[in-house]
Every structure is written in structure tokens, then in C-alpha cells.
Enzyme design. Structure first.
Site, PDB file in Angstrom:
ATOM      1  N   LYS A 177       2.682   7.279   5.128  1.00  0.00           N
ATOM      2  CA  LYS A 177       1.925   6.027   5.050  1.00  0.00           C
ATOM      3  C   LYS A 177       1.515   5.521   6.442  1.00  0.00           C
ATOM      4  O   LYS A 177       1.172   4.361   6.607  1.00  0.00           O
ATOM      5  CB  LYS A 177       2.744   4.973   4.302  1.00  0.00           C
ATOM      6  CG  LYS A 177       3.029   5.405   2.861  1.00  0.00           C
ATOM      7  CD  LYS A 177       3.353   4.259   1.947  1.00  0.00           C
ATOM      8  CE  LYS A 177       4.743   3.728   2.131  1.00  0.00           C
ATOM      9  NZ  LYS A 177       5.044   2.618   1.217  1.00  0.00           N
ATOM     10  N   PRO A 219       0.828  -1.217   0.000  1.00  0.00           N
ATOM     11  CA  PRO A 219       0.000   0.000   0.000  1.00  0.00           C
ATOM     12  C   PRO A 219       0.862   1.267   0.000  1.00  0.00           C
ATOM     13  O   PRO A 219       1.759   1.420   0.813  1.00  0.00           O
ATOM     14  CB  PRO A 219      -0.826  -0.115   1.280  1.00  0.00           C
ATOM     15  CG  PRO A 219      -0.176  -1.155   2.106  1.00  0.00           C
ATOM     16  CD  PRO A 219       0.637  -2.020   1.198  1.00  0.00           C
ATOM     17  N   GLU A 220       0.599   2.129  -0.955  1.00  0.00           N
ATOM     18  CA  GLU A 220       1.312   3.403  -1.047  1.00  0.00           C
ATOM     19  C   GLU A 220       0.416   4.497  -0.459  1.00  0.00           C
ATOM     20  O   GLU A 220      -0.710   4.222  -0.053  1.00  0.00           O
ATOM     21  CB  GLU A 220       1.601   3.703  -2.525  1.00  0.00           C
ATOM     22  CG  GLU A 220       2.383   2.617  -3.240  1.00  0.00           C
ATOM     23  CD  GLU A 220       3.885   2.812  -3.137  1.00  0.00           C
ATOM     24  OE1 GLU A 220       4.322   3.801  -2.506  1.00  0.00           O
ATOM     25  OE2 GLU A 220       4.619   1.979  -3.683  1.00  0.00           O
ATOM     26  N   ARG A 247      15.821  -0.523  -7.129  1.00  0.00           N
ATOM     27  CA  ARG A 247      14.407  -0.425  -7.506  1.00  0.00           C
ATOM     28  C   ARG A 247      14.298  -0.263  -9.015  1.00  0.00           C
ATOM     29  O   ARG A 247      15.094   0.445  -9.636  1.00  0.00           O
ATOM     30  CB  ARG A 247      13.738   0.778  -6.807  1.00  0.00           C
ATOM     31  CG  ARG A 247      13.851   0.788  -5.296  1.00  0.00           C
ATOM     32  CD  ARG A 247      13.205  -0.421  -4.636  1.00  0.00           C
ATOM     33  NE  ARG A 247      11.790  -0.553  -4.900  1.00  0.00           N
ATOM     34  CZ  ARG A 247      10.849  -0.013  -4.138  1.00  0.00           C
ATOM     35  NH1 ARG A 247      11.164   0.674  -3.067  1.00  0.00           N
ATOM     36  NH2 ARG A 247       9.573  -0.170  -4.443  1.00  0.00           N
TER      37      ARG A 247
END
Ligand SMILES: [Zn+2]
Length: 289
Positions: A58, A2-3, A279
Site C-alpha cells: 500500500k 484505502p486498500e 478484526r
């Protein structure tokens, strides 16, 4: 994972469901989350009321009475379910499906609420955490105090941007992922922001023009707002069980699109994938300079 947009959607759902409900009991099925839940400490929540829920980066902050705050991070696979008095189960964001019975074993903590309702914290991989802390000086909490401004806030502006990058020797991808610079932007969204800004991910920040900086700020706000509006997104962890996709990922322009044609109408480039700081970075080699 979840971002920020997914967490924002969770927050909004929880506000509508849990506002003013009182915690009647807490059941811990498995407290071995990122930080082991202290059973005696968490029990202090019993009798308290959910007064307000906010989000910082977050993190979710559940403000309770008696100056307590339940601080939550969803980690990789954390999700909240709400069960109403008719035993109807609701999810709180779009990044996962209502779990089936097999997933039930990952229900880690169950908050029994007033009116026979329940709030369930489910976490398959257990990288999330729940802490009950005092609300006084909450901004100085070790999880929160070094976070940069929110992308949608007025503090994230050109003056702040130029000031922060001044004298630094890094690339733009790296700085946008830096939570001290700007909080809550994850890999997916940074790829998209740089695509719309027409800037390649490995560009050195000292070479950015004012116009480019303005574009990055503008598209950060635009893309995050759009993702919140569309209900957030996520790739693997939540959508695979039923094959349904979170709504924002249908709109990705470059993320996960290696080898595809650039979606910009007049561009003949293709999407390349490179790895920066472990990434994946996706970008168009033609129109991102
Ligand atoms: Zn292109």
C-alpha cells in the site's frame, strides 16, 4: 481505509497526471502526519521531476531525478487531488469524493507543479506519511524490506505458500492478513477471498489441503484484480459524505452482511460474524469449511 486496489488506482491516476512534471514549490499547511515532515528535507524536492510512480503493497513510490524517491503511505484517510492549470480539481481514486470546502482544511501539503498545476495531499486523520528518501537500495528501506510478495505476482504461488506455512500454528485468516506472508491484503478482501475459496476464517493452516491452497491463491488474484478493475472500494471514510459508494463494495458477498442469506445459489446458510485478532470476520457457516 484505502486498500491495495484503491492505492493501485491512485497510482494509475497519478501516472497519467503528473508524469514529467517538475515540483516548483512545496507548501506545508500541517506536517504533523504519522511522521512529522522535516521541512528542510522535503524542500529538496523543489526542482525535481516526477519520472515514474510505482506501488509496493500500500506504499506509493514517486521516483524523481537525482535518485530521490518520495515514499507515501495513505494511512486511514490520505488522498491525493490533482488541480490542473484551469483549476479543475480531480480525485485520483474512487474511494472518496471530490472534497468540499469544509474538507479543504485537511489539505496538509500542496506541491506546486510546472504548468500551473498542483498536487494536494489531504488527510483527515493524519495516519498517512510522506518521506523524501534516496532511491538507492530502496527495497531495503525499513518500510519495504519485510513485505511479502504481491498477491498478483508470480511469486505468490503454491510452492511459496506451502513453504511459508510449514510448521506454523496459525489460522488462515491470520496468515492472509500477515504482510510478511503476502502484502497488501486487508480485512475486507481476506473475508471475500475465504468465502469464494469455501474456507472458514479460523481454519488452522496445517489442515489446509493442496486444493484449498490453490483456491485461496486463485481467488486472491481474482478478487484483487476485479477490485482494481472496478476502481477499488472503501467503506466508511470516503463514501459517506455524498452517499455514493466505491464501486467494488456493491459486489461484496460476505463483508458487512451479518445475518443475510449466503449468496451462493445452492447454499441455505447465513452469514455469521466473529472477531479474530480484533478484526471482524464474516463467513457462511454452511459452505465455508
Ligand atoms: Zn454458504
Amino acid at each position: 481505509m484505502p486498500e491495495l486496489p484503491e492505492v493501485e488506482v491512485v497510482k494509475r491516476s497519478l501516472i497519467s497526471k503528473t508524469q514529467n512534471l517538475i515540483v516548483k514549490a512545496v507548501k506545508i499547511n500541517d506536517g504533523r502526519l504519522r511522521y512529522k515532515i522535516d521541512k528542510n528535507k522535503i524542500k529538496k524536492i523543489i526542482g525535481l521531476k516526477f519520472k515514474k510512480i510505482t506501488r509496493r503493497s500500500k506504499y506509493l513510490l514517486f521516483f524523481l531525478n537525482k535518485d530521490f524517491v518520495m515514499l507515501v503511505h495513505l494511512g486511514m484517510t490520505g488522498k491525493f487531488f490533482f488541480v490542473d492549470k484551469k483549476k479543475t480539481k480531480y480525485k485520483t481514486s474512487f474511494y472518496y469524493d471530490i472534497n468540499n470546502n469544509k474538507d479543504k482544511k485537511h489539505d496538509r501539503i500542496i506541491f506546486q507543479l510546472s504548468n500551473n498545476q498542483k498536487l494536494i495531499y489531504n488527510d483527515v486523520r493524519k495516519f498517512g506519511f510522506i518521506k523524501l528518501i534516496k532511491g538507492i537500495n530502496i527495497d531495503q528501506n525499513s518500510h519495504l524490506k519485510y513485505l511479502g510478495p504481491e498477491p498478483l505476482s508470480a511469486q505468490f504461488n503454491i510452492k511459496y505458500f506451502k513453504n511459508y506455512i510449514s510448521g506454523k500454528d496459525r489460522n488462515i485468516k491470520n496468515i492472509l492478513m500477515d504482510q510478511k506472508f503476502i502484502s497488501g491484503l486487508g480485512n475486507i478482501y481476506v473475508n471475500e477471498i475465504l468465502f469464494f475459496s469455501g474456507i472458514k476464517p479460523e481454519k488452522e493452516i496445517k489442515k489446509l489441503t493442496d486444493i484449498e491452497i490453490k483456491k485461496i491463491i486463485k481467488f486472491s488474484k481474482k478478487i484483487i484484480s476485479k477490485a482494481i478493475r472496478l476502481g477499488g472500494s472503501s467503506i466508511k471514510d470516503f463514501s459517506s459524505s455524498s452517499g455514493k459508494k466505491g464501486s467494488f463494495q456493491q459486489y461484496f458477498s460476505v463483508y458487512g452482511k451479518k445475518g443475510e442469506n449466503c449468496p451462493k445459489v445452492k447454499c441455505v446458510g447465513k452469514i455469521k460474524k466473529i472477531v479474530i485478532a480484533n478484526r471482524a470476520s464474516f463467513f457462511c457457516y454452511k459452505c465455508q469449511k
